[in-house]
Write a protein that holds these residues in place. Structure first.
Motif, PDB file in Angstrom:
ATOM      1  N   ILE A  40      56.657 -31.536  28.149  1.00  0.00           N
ATOM      2  CA  ILE A  40      55.680 -32.580  27.860  1.00  0.00           C
ATOM      3  C   ILE A  40      56.397 -33.640  27.027  1.00  0.00           C
ATOM      4  O   ILE A  40      56.675 -33.432  25.842  1.00  0.00           O
ATOM      5  N   SER A  41      56.729 -34.752  27.646  1.00  0.00           N
ATOM      6  CA  SER A  41      57.477 -35.794  26.941  1.00  0.00           C
ATOM      7  C   SER A  41      56.701 -36.288  25.721  1.00  0.00           C
ATOM      8  O   SER A  41      55.506 -36.571  25.800  1.00  0.00           O
ATOM      9  N   VAL A 400      51.503 -31.605  18.317  1.00  0.00           N
ATOM     10  CA  VAL A 400      52.261 -30.354  18.460  1.00  0.00           C
ATOM     11  C   VAL A 400      52.777 -30.168  19.881  1.00  0.00           C
ATOM     12  O   VAL A 400      53.698 -29.370  20.119  1.00  0.00           O
ATOM     13  N   HIS A 401      52.200 -30.892  20.845  1.00  0.00           N
ATOM     14  CA  HIS A 401      52.663 -30.775  22.238  1.00  0.00           C
ATOM     15  C   HIS A 401      53.911 -31.604  22.527  1.00  0.00           C
ATOM     16  O   HIS A 401      54.512 -31.452  23.597  1.00  0.00           O
ATOM     17  N   GLN A 402      54.286 -32.493  21.622  1.00  0.00           N
ATOM     18  CA  GLN A 402      55.395 -33.401  21.907  1.00  0.00           C
ATOM     19  C   GLN A 402      56.687 -32.628  22.144  1.00  0.00           C
ATOM     20  O   GLN A 402      57.138 -31.860  21.288  1.00  0.00           O
ATOM     21  N   ILE A 407      52.629 -24.953  29.486  1.00  0.00           N
ATOM     22  CA  ILE A 407      52.193 -23.665  30.007  1.00  0.00           C
ATOM     23  C   ILE A 407      51.079 -23.956  31.015  1.00  0.00           C
ATOM     24  O   ILE A 407      49.979 -24.363  30.627  1.00  0.00           O
ATOM     25  N   PRO A 408      51.347 -23.800  32.299  1.00  0.00           N
ATOM     26  CA  PRO A 408      50.317 -24.112  33.308  1.00  0.00           C
ATOM     27  C   PRO A 408      49.092 -23.209  33.164  1.00  0.00           C
ATOM     28  O   PRO A 408      49.209 -22.001  32.938  1.00  0.00           O
ATOM     29  N   ALA A 430      48.149 -26.455  27.390  1.00  0.00           N
ATOM     30  CA  ALA A 430      48.864 -25.529  26.512  1.00  0.00           C
ATOM     31  C   ALA A 430      50.362 -25.757  26.623  1.00  0.00           C
ATOM     32  O   ALA A 430      50.862 -26.217  27.652  1.00  0.00           O
ATOM     33  N   SER A 431      51.066 -25.430  25.549  1.00  0.00           N
ATOM     34  CA  SER A 431      52.520 -25.596  25.541  1.00  0.00           C
ATOM     35  C   SER A 431      53.152 -24.619  24.562  1.00  0.00           C
ATOM     36  O   SER A 431      52.480 -24.061  23.688  1.00  0.00           O
ATOM     37  N   LYS A 432      54.461 -24.435  24.720  1.00  0.00           N
ATOM     38  CA  LYS A 432      55.235 -23.618  23.793  1.00  0.00           C
ATOM     39  C   LYS A 432      56.382 -24.461  23.270  1.00  0.00           C
ATOM     40  O   LYS A 432      57.127 -25.063  24.039  1.00  0.00           O
ATOM     41  N   ASP A 433      56.523 -24.520  21.935  1.00  0.00           N
ATOM     42  CA  ASP A 433      57.564 -25.355  21.348  1.00  0.00           C
ATOM     43  C   ASP A 433      58.862 -24.569  21.175  1.00  0.00           C
ATOM     44  O   ASP A 433      58.944 -23.379  21.498  1.00  0.00           O
ATOM     45  N   GLU A 434      59.879 -25.241  20.658  1.00  0.00           N
ATOM     46  CA  GLU A 434      61.193 -24.604  20.515  1.00  0.00           C
ATOM     47  C   GLU A 434      61.171 -23.456  19.517  1.00  0.00           C
ATOM     48  O   GLU A 434      62.009 -22.564  19.569  1.00  0.00           O
TER      49      GLU A 434
END
Length: 518
Positions: A40-41, A400-402, A407-408, A430-434
């Motif tokens: 997610i850019s 926080v998504h940047q 996560i599909p 939804a997303s997972k960060d580093e």
């Protein structure tokens, strides 16, 4: 016999109850992690600052002699608020204004700068005291990438080529020498460039075929030499469902000359009767949500056209104008587009950001219109006072998504129904960060009902969850200079998490972000 009937009846009741919470149907959200899921850019969380109303003057810029604390004339409170948002980019100087703006009028000695009449927005006279140096220095202070909109409507090829050289060239040249004379030795290295704005309308009323040729002519003379990876060139794209515009551009502009194609869509119910900014009824709200939901359809259909000519997805979709647009606040200049920011705007923000996140394979940049005092602003000012809007808080929650990995998700949304019409009530991304933290954002646009969702998070290895919610008692609620914190994020605990299973109760017209961690 009666015991058996009783037993089966009890089992049926339990089965029905297991799918409801206080009478609400539970929506099951399926998670499907993927090794090739897109990033997610961070640029999806971009902003837009046009010379329009009180966005620049009396907004960002108060001048160095102002009693309002400032840095080189830019309000310090705005700088700090935007730093908190971690804004990744800022688009300037327009908008329609861009195709009337001549950048050399805004450099050099303040006393010698010519004035300009802002013919698009209110017919006011501007003194060009805020120009290229002010904007690019501001972006440096914010840690944001500048996104410059070039003048293609009334400006020439040489003018845009010179602007590129002025901002980017390290060596000796007429433009870099001029930059140094004006106090800036090192270039700013501006990567993102828009080649005109709304060429189908205020940018020149062009046909797409004509604009495609104009585009190729202008970018031919824009030097890539001093930018790692070259300039990122963005074509003036379609308005709403003008799919032919996208088709013509993708067909006629070679991919090696094109990094992004723009798309503009505002959540406006009727350009001739936009509805009030605060005193709206539920029908008006519903109609606004219907327009906001169109963003999903527009992205799907425009990207399908892009896929025909670009299967490898080398050209990005850039939604560089989006947001709510209503009648101006009562008693304000109609040409200044100043409107209040209510919980309705929070719904627009949460919904659209979820949509952009979920289309992160193509959508690589978006710019909310606009940053200060105009349309769906994140900041409003009144002399020395400043407030943060509900939209600001949503963008702060969603940051926080940047640059996190998408996560599909898949689910069938419950409906928000009014009279004979229905809309999907929920958007979720939804997303997972580093750092291996998972973030899930929910927006429920239903004006009346809470909705419950269930997610199995076992595959994500989550042990703990915390949450934040933005909600209020009324859709029309907003922050004011007298009550600046009426709407603000709060801790959210209305969820159950046990053995990897999460159940969340999402209140009416609310935005929630959950964080999962080990």
């Amino acid at each position: 016999m009666y015991r058996r009937i009783f037993f089966y009846s009890l089992m049926l009741i339990v089965a029905i109850y297991s799918q409801t919470t206080l009478g609400q149907t539970v929506t099951n959200v399926n998670i499907s992690e993927s090794d090739d899921a897109p990033i997610i850019s961070r640029h999806i969380y971009g902003h837009f600052a046009e010379h329009l109303g009180r966005c620049i003057y009396e907004g960002f810029y108060v001048g160095e002699n102002s009693t309002i604390p400032n840095s080189a004339g830019v309000r310090l409170d705005i700088i700090e608020a935007l730093k908190e948002l971690q804004i990744p980019n800022l688009r300037w100087p327009g908008g329609c204004f861009a195709d009337t703006y001549h950048w050399m009028d805004g450099i050099g000695d303040l006393e010698k700068r010519p004035t300009i009449v802002n013919t698009w927005w209110g017919g006011v006279t501007e003194d060009n005291s805020f120009g290229t140096h002010n904007f690019l220095n501001l972006c440096e202070e914010l840690g944001a990438e500048p996104y410059l909109s070039g003048n293609v409507g009334s400006g020439g090829v040489q003018e845009l080529a010179d602007w590129v050289q002025y901002t980017n060239f390290k060596g000796k040249s007429p433009m870099s020498d001029l930059r140094r004379e004006n106090g800036r030795d090192e270039p700013w290295t501006v990567k993102y460039w828009g080649i005109g704005n709304e060429a189908w309308g205020c940018g020149g009323n062009m046909r797409p075929e004509y604009y495609a040729d104009i585009y190729k002519k202008y970018v031919t003379f824009m030097s890539d030499a001093d930018i790692e990876g070259g300039l990122y060139k963005i074509a003036s794209g379609a308005s709403n469902d003008d799919y032919n515009w996208t088709e013509v551009l993708m067909k006629n502009i070679p991919k090696n000359m094109l990094e992004g194609v723009a798309l503009h869509h505002y959540s406006v119910i009727d350009w001739d009767a936009k509805g009030p900014d605060v005193d709206f009824d539920e029908q008006t709200y519903f109609n606004t949500m219907k327009e906001s939901w169109l963003m999903e359809e527009l992205i799907v259909k425009h990207t399908a056209i892009m896929d025909k000519y670009d299967e490898k997805k080398e050209v990005d979709l850039i939604v560089d104008e989006w947001g709510g647009w209503y009648e101006v606040a009562e008693g304000t200049n109609p040409g200044f587009l100043y409107q209040q920011n209510t919980m309705r705007d929070a719904m627009i923000a949460g919904m659209n950001l979820n949509i952009f996140n979920n289309h992160a394979d193509r959508v690589k940049m978006a710019n909310l219109a606009q940053t200060v005092n105009v349309l769906q602003a994140v900041i409003l000012t009144e002399e020395e006072k400043m407030i943060l809007t509900p939209t600001y808080h949503v963008m702060n929650m969603y940051k926080v998504h940047q640059d996190a990995t998408l996560i599909p998700l898949s689910f069938d949304s419950p409906k928000y129904t009014l009279k004979e019409e229905s809309l999907p009530a929920l958007t979720i991304s939804a997303s997972k960060d580093e750092g291996e933290k998972t973030h899930i954002s929910f927006t429920n646009i239903d004006a009346n009902k809470a909705h419950t969702v269930s997610l199995d998070l076992n595959s994500l290895n989550i042990k703990n969850i915390s949450g934040t919610v933005l909600s209020s008692d009324s859709l029309q609620d907003h922050n004011t200079f007298e009550n600046p914190d009426k709407i603000a994020p709060k801790d959210f605990k209305d969820f159950k998490f046990k053995k990897g299973k999460l159940e969340v109760n999402i209140p009416p017209f609310s935005v929630i972000v959950l964080e999962g961690y080990k």
